[in-house]
Design a protein around this motif. Structure first.
Motif, mmCIF file in Angstrom:
data_model
loop_
_atom_site.group_PDB
_atom_site.id
_atom_site.type_symbol
_atom_site.label_atom_id
_atom_site.label_comp_id
_atom_site.label_asym_id
_atom_site.label_seq_id
_atom_site.Cartn_x
_atom_site.Cartn_y
_atom_site.Cartn_z
ATOM 1 N N ALA A 142 79.692 58.447 31.741
ATOM 2 C CA ALA A 142 78.556 58.485 32.665
ATOM 3 C C ALA A 142 77.514 57.443 32.295
ATOM 4 O O ALA A 142 77.035 56.689 33.159
ATOM 5 N N PHE A 143 77.152 57.378 31.023
ATOM 6 C CA PHE A 143 76.153 56.401 30.602
ATOM 7 C C PHE A 143 76.658 54.974 30.787
ATOM 8 O O PHE A 143 75.918 54.091 31.227
ATOM 9 N N ALA A 144 77.916 54.737 30.474
ATOM 10 C CA ALA A 144 78.476 53.390 30.627
ATOM 11 C C ALA A 144 78.478 52.955 32.087
ATOM 12 O O ALA A 144 78.241 51.776 32.396
ATOM 13 N N SER A 145 78.730 53.887 32.994
ATOM 14 C CA SER A 145 78.730 53.544 34.414
ATOM 15 C C SER A 145 77.357 53.131 34.914
ATOM 16 O O SER A 145 77.229 52.498 35.968
ATOM 17 N N LEU A 146 76.320 53.471 34.138
ATOM 18 C CA LEU A 146 74.939 53.151 34.514
ATOM 19 C C LEU A 146 74.359 52.019 33.672
ATOM 20 O O LEU A 146 73.149 51.826 33.627
ATOM 21 N N GLY A 147 75.224 51.281 32.979
ATOM 22 C CA GLY A 147 74.775 50.087 32.284
ATOM 23 C C GLY A 147 74.563 50.218 30.789
ATOM 24 O O GLY A 147 74.203 49.242 30.126
ATOM 25 N N THR A 148 74.754 51.427 30.231
ATOM 26 C CA THR A 148 74.626 51.587 28.779
ATOM 27 C C THR A 148 75.825 50.933 28.104
ATOM 28 O O THR A 148 76.966 51.186 28.478
ATOM 29 N N HIS A 149 75.562 50.081 27.101
ATOM 30 C CA HIS A 149 76.679 49.458 26.390
ATOM 31 C C HIS A 149 76.560 49.573 24.877
ATOM 32 O O HIS A 149 77.407 49.055 24.148
ATOM 33 N N LYS A 150 75.526 50.273 24.397
ATOM 34 C CA LYS A 150 75.381 50.503 22.964
ATOM 35 C C LYS A 150 75.192 51.993 22.718
ATOM 36 O O LYS A 150 74.340 52.628 23.350
ATOM 37 N N ILE A 151 75.982 52.542 21.808
ATOM 38 C CA ILE A 151 75.876 53.963 21.465
ATOM 39 C C ILE A 151 75.776 54.102 19.958
ATOM 40 O O ILE A 151 76.546 53.493 19.216
ATOM 41 N N ARG A 152 74.807 54.898 19.536
ATOM 42 C CA ARG A 152 74.648 55.171 18.112
ATOM 43 C C ARG A 152 74.836 56.664 17.877
ATOM 44 O O ARG A 152 74.154 57.489 18.496
ATOM 45 N N LEU A 153 75.764 57.012 16.999
ATOM 46 C CA LEU A 153 75.975 58.402 16.613
ATOM 47 C C LEU A 153 74.921 58.797 15.580
ATOM 48 O O LEU A 153 74.705 58.089 14.593
ATOM 49 N N THR A 154 74.275 59.931 15.820
ATOM 50 C CA THR A 154 73.246 60.409 14.909
ATOM 51 C C THR A 154 73.480 61.874 14.594
ATOM 52 O O THR A 154 74.434 62.488 15.074
ATOM 53 N N GLY A 155 72.580 62.442 13.817
ATOM 54 C CA GLY A 155 72.642 63.855 13.488
ATOM 55 C C GLY A 155 71.264 64.461 13.627
ATOM 56 O O GLY A 155 70.507 64.054 14.508
ATOM 57 N N GLY A 156 70.911 65.297 12.631
ATOM 58 C CA GLY A 156 71.541 65.637 11.375
ATOM 59 C C GLY A 156 72.296 64.485 10.709
ATOM 60 O O GLY A 156 71.931 63.334 10.833
ATOM 61 N N GLU A 157 73.344 64.863 10.009
ATOM 62 C CA GLU A 157 74.199 63.906 9.335
ATOM 63 C C GLU A 157 75.563 63.883 10.030
ATOM 64 O O GLU A 157 76.372 64.797 9.872
ATOM 65 N N PRO A 158 75.829 62.852 10.850
ATOM 66 C CA PRO A 158 77.043 62.844 11.678
ATOM 67 C C PRO A 158 78.338 62.897 10.889
ATOM 68 O O PRO A 158 79.346 63.457 11.358
ATOM 69 N N SER A 159 78.349 62.353 9.664
ATOM 70 C CA SER A 159 79.597 62.324 8.908
ATOM 71 C C SER A 159 80.022 63.696 8.405
ATOM 72 O O SER A 159 81.138 63.849 7.879
ATOM 73 N N LEU A 160 79.181 64.720 8.589
ATOM 74 C CA LEU A 160 79.588 66.075 8.236
ATOM 75 C C LEU A 160 80.624 66.627 9.209
ATOM 76 O O LEU A 160 81.302 67.610 8.894
ATOM 77 N N ARG A 161 80.746 66.010 10.379
ATOM 78 C CA ARG A 161 81.799 66.405 11.315
ATOM 79 C C ARG A 161 83.108 65.732 10.913
ATOM 80 O O ARG A 161 83.180 64.504 10.795
ATOM 81 N N LYS A 162 84.150 66.532 10.749
ATOM 82 C CA LYS A 162 85.446 65.992 10.320
ATOM 83 C C LYS A 162 86.115 65.167 11.407
ATOM 84 O O LYS A 162 87.017 64.369 11.112
ATOM 85 N N ASP A 163 85.682 65.349 12.664
ATOM 86 C CA ASP A 163 86.311 64.616 13.766
ATOM 87 C C ASP A 163 85.572 63.329 14.117
ATOM 88 O O ASP A 163 85.794 62.754 15.189
ATOM 89 N N VAL A 164 84.709 62.842 13.219
ATOM 90 C CA VAL A 164 83.995 61.588 13.481
ATOM 91 C C VAL A 164 84.942 60.431 13.792
ATOM 92 O O VAL A 164 84.692 59.663 14.728
ATOM 93 N N PRO A 165 86.051 60.242 13.043
ATOM 94 C CA PRO A 165 86.958 59.140 13.395
ATOM 95 C C PRO A 165 87.477 59.243 14.832
ATOM 96 O O PRO A 165 87.550 58.232 15.546
ATOM 97 N N ASP A 166 87.832 60.442 15.260
ATOM 98 C CA ASP A 166 88.310 60.636 16.633
ATOM 99 C C ASP A 166 87.213 60.295 17.638
ATOM 100 O O ASP A 166 87.462 59.634 18.664
#
Length: 322
Positions: free
Chosen positions: A53-77
């Motif tokens: 949805a965001f990409a369709s509206l011109g967003t081309h940069k995404i930053r993953l944040t938290g908390g601490e995002p690396s605590l999620r085991k599915d970060v690579p996915d």
């Protein structure tokens, strides 16, 4: 393109994937994470809908944040799914860096382009006192590994009067041969840090004046860059950034939106409340979500009004990743 009523365009989404953090920094979570058992966070499939949805509206940069995002085991996915979208040109992550050394190779293979790492002191004892962890050596090794993989690195330093305000020279010496951007961020008032803010807040303007006096030159920002004023020096491999949210017209260049880990849109870091998009996200309807985003953006305000002491619903920065 996502536009608001003040003519600002939004190329950049800060996407929180958890509000859990394993650090207890004084200015954010001095008592550690108090949220109970983590649950209800956006799934990888729901994140794909958000990205579409965001990409369709011109967003081309995404930053993953938290908390601490690396605590999620599915970060690579999650990184892989975002990287697979043809209209997303940059994927970053804001992290405390504790798992950088062991995980950055995997993240790079999945498509991560940059990391922002919090280091408020280069003194190991002070770092331990601030965060509650003696992780500084492994974080510094992780930065070296990230750079060797071609990942861009920014280091965030929250300015605090009694902690690091006098350490500028040590930071400048550190980046002289290190090709990173070191960003000094003014401490921001949130709902639960009034006493700390009153005691520790210091303006970045004197640092800016000193940099200019010492031959540092302003660096022209990319349109998708954040709000930092950046400076470079011919004798330094690294750059300096200053984020001064209490400065005049700080919000005029706003180009980012925020989505919480549970699917609430925050039009500003200090918005009064998040706008719940979870039902539309869960339905997987990219077009409907894009339409909802366009409609909601009409409510974005001209300023965060921090200078008037307004902190909105932001009790602490771990809520939606700063």
């Amino acid at each position: 393109m996502l536009n608001d009523s003040f003519g600002r365009r939004f190329h950049y989404l800060r996407l929180s994937i958890t509000d859990v953090c394993n650090y207890r920094c004084d200015y954010c979570l001095p008592d550690g994470y108090q949220g109970g058992k983590p649950s209800g966070f956006l799934s990888p499939a729901e994140i794909e809908t958000v990205v579409g949805a965001f990409a369709s509206l011109g967003t081309h940069k995404i930053r993953l944040t938290g908390g601490e995002p690396s605590l999620r085991k599915d970060v690579p996915d999650i990184i892989q799914r975002i990287h697979a979208h043809p209209d997303i040109h940059h994927i970053g992550m804001t992290t405390n860096g504790f798992s950088l050394e062991k995980s950055v190779d995997t993240w790079a293979d999945c498509g991560l382009d940059s990391v922002n790492i919090s280091i408020d002191s280069l003194d190991p004892k002070m770092f331990n006192a601030i965060t509650g962890h003696n992780h500084l050596p492994q974080i510094l090794r992780g930065i070296d590994r990230a750079l060797s993989l071609g990942i861009k690195v920014k280091v965030n330093v929250v300015l605090m009067k009694t902690i690091n305000h006098s350490a500028l020279q040590r930071f400048l010496a550190w980046i002289k041969a290190l090709p990173i951007t070191l960003r000094f961020i003014e401490l921001m008032q949130t709902g639960d840090n009034q006493r700390l803010f009153d005691r520790e807040h210091v303006s970045g303007q004197p640092i800016k004046a000193r940099l200019l006096e010492d031959g540092w030159l302003p660096f022209l920002r990319d349109k998708a860059a954040g709000p930092a004023e950046e400076f470079y020096h011919t004798e330094s491999a690294g750059r300096i950034g200053l984020i001064m949210p209490y400065s005049k017209d700080f919000c005029a260049s706003c180009n980012r939106l925020r989505l919480s880990a549970t699917g609430k849109l925050h039009l500003c870091l200090f918005a009064e409340q998040g706008l719940d998009l979870r039902d539309t996200i869960r339905a997987g309807d990219v077009d409907a979500l894009a339409s909802q985003l366009e409609q909601l953006l009409g409510d974005k305000q001209a300023s965060h009004y921090l200078d008037a002491g307004f902190t909105g619903a932001t009790q602490h920065l771990a809520m939606i990743g700063g």
